[in-house]
Motif scaffolding. Structure first.
Motif, PDB file in Angstrom:
ATOM      1  N   ALA A 126       0.833  -1.204   0.000  1.00  0.00           N
ATOM      2  CA  ALA A 126       0.000   0.000   0.000  1.00  0.00           C
ATOM      3  C   ALA A 126       0.867   1.253   0.000  1.00  0.00           C
ATOM      4  O   ALA A 126       0.628   2.195  -0.765  1.00  0.00           O
ATOM      5  CB  ALA A 126      -0.925  -0.008   1.216  1.00  0.00           C
ATOM      6  N   ARG A 127       1.892   1.263   0.844  1.00  0.00           N
ATOM      7  CA  ARG A 127       2.769   2.429   0.935  1.00  0.00           C
ATOM      8  C   ARG A 127       3.470   2.691  -0.402  1.00  0.00           C
ATOM      9  O   ARG A 127       3.527   3.833  -0.869  1.00  0.00           O
ATOM     10  CB  ARG A 127       3.809   2.217   2.035  1.00  0.00           C
ATOM     11  CG  ARG A 127       4.746   3.407   2.246  1.00  0.00           C
ATOM     12  CD  ARG A 127       5.805   3.108   3.287  1.00  0.00           C
ATOM     13  NE  ARG A 127       6.645   4.276   3.493  1.00  0.00           N
ATOM     14  CZ  ARG A 127       6.418   5.210   4.403  1.00  0.00           C
ATOM     15  NH1 ARG A 127       5.373   5.116   5.204  1.00  0.00           N
ATOM     16  NH2 ARG A 127       7.236   6.240   4.519  1.00  0.00           N
ATOM     17  N   ALA A 128       3.973   1.625  -1.021  1.00  0.00           N
ATOM     18  CA  ALA A 128       4.678   1.783  -2.294  1.00  0.00           C
ATOM     19  C   ALA A 128       3.750   2.329  -3.373  1.00  0.00           C
ATOM     20  O   ALA A 128       4.127   3.195  -4.166  1.00  0.00           O
ATOM     21  CB  ALA A 128       5.274   0.441  -2.722  1.00  0.00           C
ATOM     22  N   GLU A 129       2.521   1.829  -3.420  1.00  0.00           N
ATOM     23  CA  GLU A 129       1.566   2.289  -4.438  1.00  0.00           C
ATOM     24  C   GLU A 129       1.201   3.755  -4.235  1.00  0.00           C
ATOM     25  O   GLU A 129       1.132   4.532  -5.201  1.00  0.00           O
ATOM     26  CB  GLU A 129       0.315   1.410  -4.391  1.00  0.00           C
ATOM     27  CG  GLU A 129       0.552   0.022  -4.974  1.00  0.00           C
ATOM     28  CD  GLU A 129      -0.486  -1.004  -4.573  1.00  0.00           C
ATOM     29  OE1 GLU A 129      -0.528  -2.075  -5.213  1.00  0.00           O
ATOM     30  OE2 GLU A 129      -1.251  -0.755  -3.619  1.00  0.00           O
ATOM     31  N   LEU A 130       0.992   4.156  -2.990  1.00  0.00           N
ATOM     32  CA  LEU A 130       0.591   5.531  -2.718  1.00  0.00           C
ATOM     33  C   LEU A 130       1.736   6.517  -2.971  1.00  0.00           C
ATOM     34  O   LEU A 130       1.520   7.613  -3.505  1.00  0.00           O
ATOM     35  CB  LEU A 130       0.078   5.642  -1.283  1.00  0.00           C
ATOM     36  CG  LEU A 130      -1.255   4.914  -1.054  1.00  0.00           C
ATOM     37  CD1 LEU A 130      -1.532   4.749   0.436  1.00  0.00           C
ATOM     38  CD2 LEU A 130      -2.397   5.652  -1.729  1.00  0.00           C
ATOM     39  N   LEU A 131       2.948   6.137  -2.600  1.00  0.00           N
ATOM     40  CA  LEU A 131       4.092   7.011  -2.884  1.00  0.00           C
ATOM     41  C   LEU A 131       4.333   7.114  -4.387  1.00  0.00           C
ATOM     42  O   LEU A 131       4.716   8.182  -4.890  1.00  0.00           O
ATOM     43  CB  LEU A 131       5.339   6.488  -2.169  1.00  0.00           C
ATOM     44  CG  LEU A 131       5.355   6.699  -0.652  1.00  0.00           C
ATOM     45  CD1 LEU A 131       6.566   6.008  -0.024  1.00  0.00           C
ATOM     46  CD2 LEU A 131       5.359   8.190  -0.301  1.00  0.00           C
ATOM     47  N   ARG A 132       4.105   6.025  -5.093  1.00  0.00           N
ATOM     48  CA  ARG A 132       4.246   6.074  -6.551  1.00  0.00           C
ATOM     49  C   ARG A 132       3.180   6.989  -7.161  1.00  0.00           C
ATOM     50  O   ARG A 132       3.458   7.733  -8.113  1.00  0.00           O
ATOM     51  CB  ARG A 132       4.130   4.666  -7.140  1.00  0.00           C
ATOM     52  CG  ARG A 132       4.409   4.629  -8.631  1.00  0.00           C
ATOM     53  CD  ARG A 132       4.294   3.236  -9.213  1.00  0.00           C
ATOM     54  NE  ARG A 132       4.321   3.308 -10.673  1.00  0.00           N
ATOM     55  CZ  ARG A 132       3.822   2.387 -11.481  1.00  0.00           C
ATOM     56  NH1 ARG A 132       3.270   1.287 -10.969  1.00  0.00           N
ATOM     57  NH2 ARG A 132       3.876   2.545 -12.791  1.00  0.00           N
ATOM     58  N   ALA A 133       1.972   6.971  -6.610  1.00  0.00           N
ATOM     59  CA  ALA A 133       0.914   7.872  -7.090  1.00  0.00           C
ATOM     60  C   ALA A 133       1.328   9.330  -6.924  1.00  0.00           C
ATOM     61  O   ALA A 133       1.148  10.152  -7.836  1.00  0.00           O
ATOM     62  CB  ALA A 133      -0.391   7.602  -6.343  1.00  0.00           C
ATOM     63  N   ILE A 134       1.894   9.669  -5.773  1.00  0.00           N
ATOM     64  CA  ILE A 134       2.358  11.047  -5.546  1.00  0.00           C
ATOM     65  C   ILE A 134       3.433  11.416  -6.558  1.00  0.00           C
ATOM     66  O   ILE A 134       3.417  12.505  -7.143  1.00  0.00           O
ATOM     67  CB  ILE A 134       2.896  11.203  -4.105  1.00  0.00           C
ATOM     68  CG1 ILE A 134       1.757  11.038  -3.085  1.00  0.00           C
ATOM     69  CG2 ILE A 134       3.566  12.572  -3.927  1.00  0.00           C
ATOM     70  CD1 ILE A 134       2.226  11.023  -1.642  1.00  0.00           C
ATOM     71  N   ALA A 135       4.382  10.508  -6.804  1.00  0.00           N
ATOM     72  CA  ALA A 135       5.491  10.790  -7.717  1.00  0.00           C
ATOM     73  C   ALA A 135       4.991  10.996  -9.149  1.00  0.00           C
ATOM     74  O   ALA A 135       5.450  11.915  -9.850  1.00  0.00           O
ATOM     75  CB  ALA A 135       6.502   9.643  -7.668  1.00  0.00           C
ATOM     76  N   ILE A 136       4.047  10.161  -9.597  1.00  0.00           N
ATOM     77  CA  ILE A 136       3.535  10.303 -10.961  1.00  0.00           C
ATOM     78  C   ILE A 136       2.764  11.609 -11.101  1.00  0.00           C
ATOM     79  O   ILE A 136       2.881  12.321 -12.112  1.00  0.00           O
ATOM     80  CB  ILE A 136       2.657   9.094 -11.338  1.00  0.00           C
ATOM     81  CG1 ILE A 136       3.513   7.828 -11.429  1.00  0.00           C
ATOM     82  CG2 ILE A 136       1.940   9.336 -12.669  1.00  0.00           C
ATOM     83  CD1 ILE A 136       2.706   6.550 -11.597  1.00  0.00           C
ATOM     84  N   ALA A 137       1.955  11.952 -10.083  1.00  0.00           N
ATOM     85  CA  ALA A 137       1.208  13.211 -10.130  1.00  0.00           C
ATOM     86  C   ALA A 137       2.157  14.397 -10.210  1.00  0.00           C
ATOM     87  O   ALA A 137       1.943  15.341 -10.991  1.00  0.00           O
ATOM     88  CB  ALA A 137       0.309  13.326  -8.905  1.00  0.00           C
ATOM     89  N   ALA A 138       3.229  14.363  -9.421  1.00  0.00           N
ATOM     90  CA  ALA A 138       4.205  15.457  -9.440  1.00  0.00           C
ATOM     91  C   ALA A 138       4.927  15.525 -10.781  1.00  0.00           C
ATOM     92  O   ALA A 138       5.170  16.614 -11.319  1.00  0.00           O
ATOM     93  CB  ALA A 138       5.202  15.280  -8.299  1.00  0.00           C
ATOM     94  N   THR A 139       5.259  14.359 -11.351  1.00  0.00           N
ATOM     95  CA  THR A 139       5.924  14.311 -12.660  1.00  0.00           C
ATOM     96  C   THR A 139       5.058  14.946 -13.738  1.00  0.00           C
ATOM     97  O   THR A 139       5.551  15.620 -14.641  1.00  0.00           O
ATOM     98  CB  THR A 139       6.250  12.850 -13.033  1.00  0.00           C
ATOM     99  OG1 THR A 139       7.168  12.324 -12.082  1.00  0.00           O
ATOM    100  CG2 THR A 139       6.857  12.766 -14.421  1.00  0.00           C
ATOM    101  N   ASN A 140       3.750  14.735 -13.632  1.00  0.00           N
ATOM    102  CA  ASN A 140       2.820  15.313 -14.604  1.00  0.00           C
ATOM    103  C   ASN A 140       2.494  16.773 -14.314  1.00  0.00           C
ATOM    104  O   ASN A 140       1.758  17.398 -15.078  1.00  0.00           O
ATOM    105  CB  ASN A 140       1.536  14.486 -14.647  1.00  0.00           C
ATOM    106  CG  ASN A 140       1.671  13.222 -15.477  1.00  0.00           C
ATOM    107  OD1 ASN A 140       1.473  13.238 -16.684  1.00  0.00           O
ATOM    108  ND2 ASN A 140       2.050  12.123 -14.842  1.00  0.00           N
ATOM    109  N   GLY A 141       3.015  17.303 -13.225  1.00  0.00           N
ATOM    110  CA  GLY A 141       2.811  18.711 -12.901  1.00  0.00           C
ATOM    111  C   GLY A 141       1.380  19.081 -12.597  1.00  0.00           C
ATOM    112  O   GLY A 141       0.956  20.218 -12.835  1.00  0.00           O
TER     113      GLY A 141
END
Length: 283
Positions: A126-141
């Protein structure tokens, strides 16, 4: 969903039960039923939409992602967590295979997967998936997506018994929502409630009160003064008032929660706990 049902009655004979028009209408009907809390009906409707889209488009078309995410959310609320995880994992696979591993559509999928895996007890996943969601959102600006992903990660931390770690993420997401949408937008309701609950869990009831009060006001404006969505924030407001010594205010909030139409059927355990609180708080 009355208008959609009328449209469906016209479209099905004209275009066929497996047409894209009918598939879209069933998806819209499912969304309305989901918002109303008619979860069994919503599941049946989204499954009809999915069956039509699979026949038209194939089993791995990106248009299926919306259906699979919706199915996952419905099953999550029905506590059918393993089935919810299966639907969401399929949505993740289709998105990554057809759109790419950093596509913005993955953010919502990973948020929901993180919540479900958290509820299933798979905390590292769960932690890995949620942190990845934050990273992808930030990458997309995308500020809105980033705020939503941060709120989802805060919920994970909070659910893991770490409200102190969750609180900065809640507050950051709330500030982003306010800047993006204004202070009274319905999208603020959940994060306001969660922030108040985090303060309550930290035994800071006085700091919880304004967030809970705002959450109730925003929800009332969005869904009405008798919405079942008010049950949890009203209960929490009563808890916060009781903790600050306001017994009268606590009773008023709890009594209002108990009076919400349909609350006893929808949330019998929460209602039973409320009745016990009122009994203990009797003058």
């Amino acid at each position: 969903d009355g208008y959609y049902q009328r449209a469906l009655a016209i479209a099905a004979p004209s275009f066929g039960d497996r047409s894209s028009v009918v598939a879209s209408l069933w998806a819209e009907i499912a969304a309305v039923q989901y918002r109303r809390g008619a979860l069994a009906d919503a599941l049946a409707s989204i499954d009809r939409s999915t069956a039509a889209r699979e026949q038209l488009l194939g089993a791995d078309h990106p248009d299926l992602v919306f259906n699979l995410v919706q199915r996952g959310r419905i099953l999550d609320e029905l506590d059918r967590l393993a089935e919810a995880a299966t639907a969401l994992a399929r949505a993740q696979h289709i998105t990554e295979a057809r759109l790419g591993v950093e596509h913005r559509s993955l953010v919502a999928v990973l948020e929901d997967l993180g919540r479900v895996h958290g509820r299933l007890g798979d905390r590292p996943r769960a932690r890995a998936e949620l942190l990845r969601a934050i990273a992808i959102a930030a990458t997309n600006g995308d500020a809105a997506m980033t705020a939503t992903a941060e709120s989802a990660f805060a919920e994970y931390l909070h659910g893991d018994g770490r409200p102190r770690e969750a609180l900065p993420y809640y507050l950051k997401a709330l500030a982003s929502y306010e800047a993006l949408y204004g202070p009274e937008d319905p999208r603020l309701s959940a994060v306001l409630l969660d922030t108040g609950l985090a303060y309550l869990d930290l035994y800071q009831a006085a700091r919880a009160l304004p967030y809970l009060t705002r959450s109730i006001a925003v929800e009332e404006a969005s869904s009405g003064a008798t919405s079942l969505r008010l049950l949890t924030p009203l209960t929490a407001l009563g808890d916060a008032r009781r903790a600050t010594g306001d017994r009268t205010g606590a009773r008023a909030a709890w009594e209002r929660a108990l009076a919400l139409p349909g609350a006893e059927v929808a949330s019998p355990e929460e209602i039973a706990a409320l009745q016990k609180k009122l009994g203990r708080a009797a003058p």
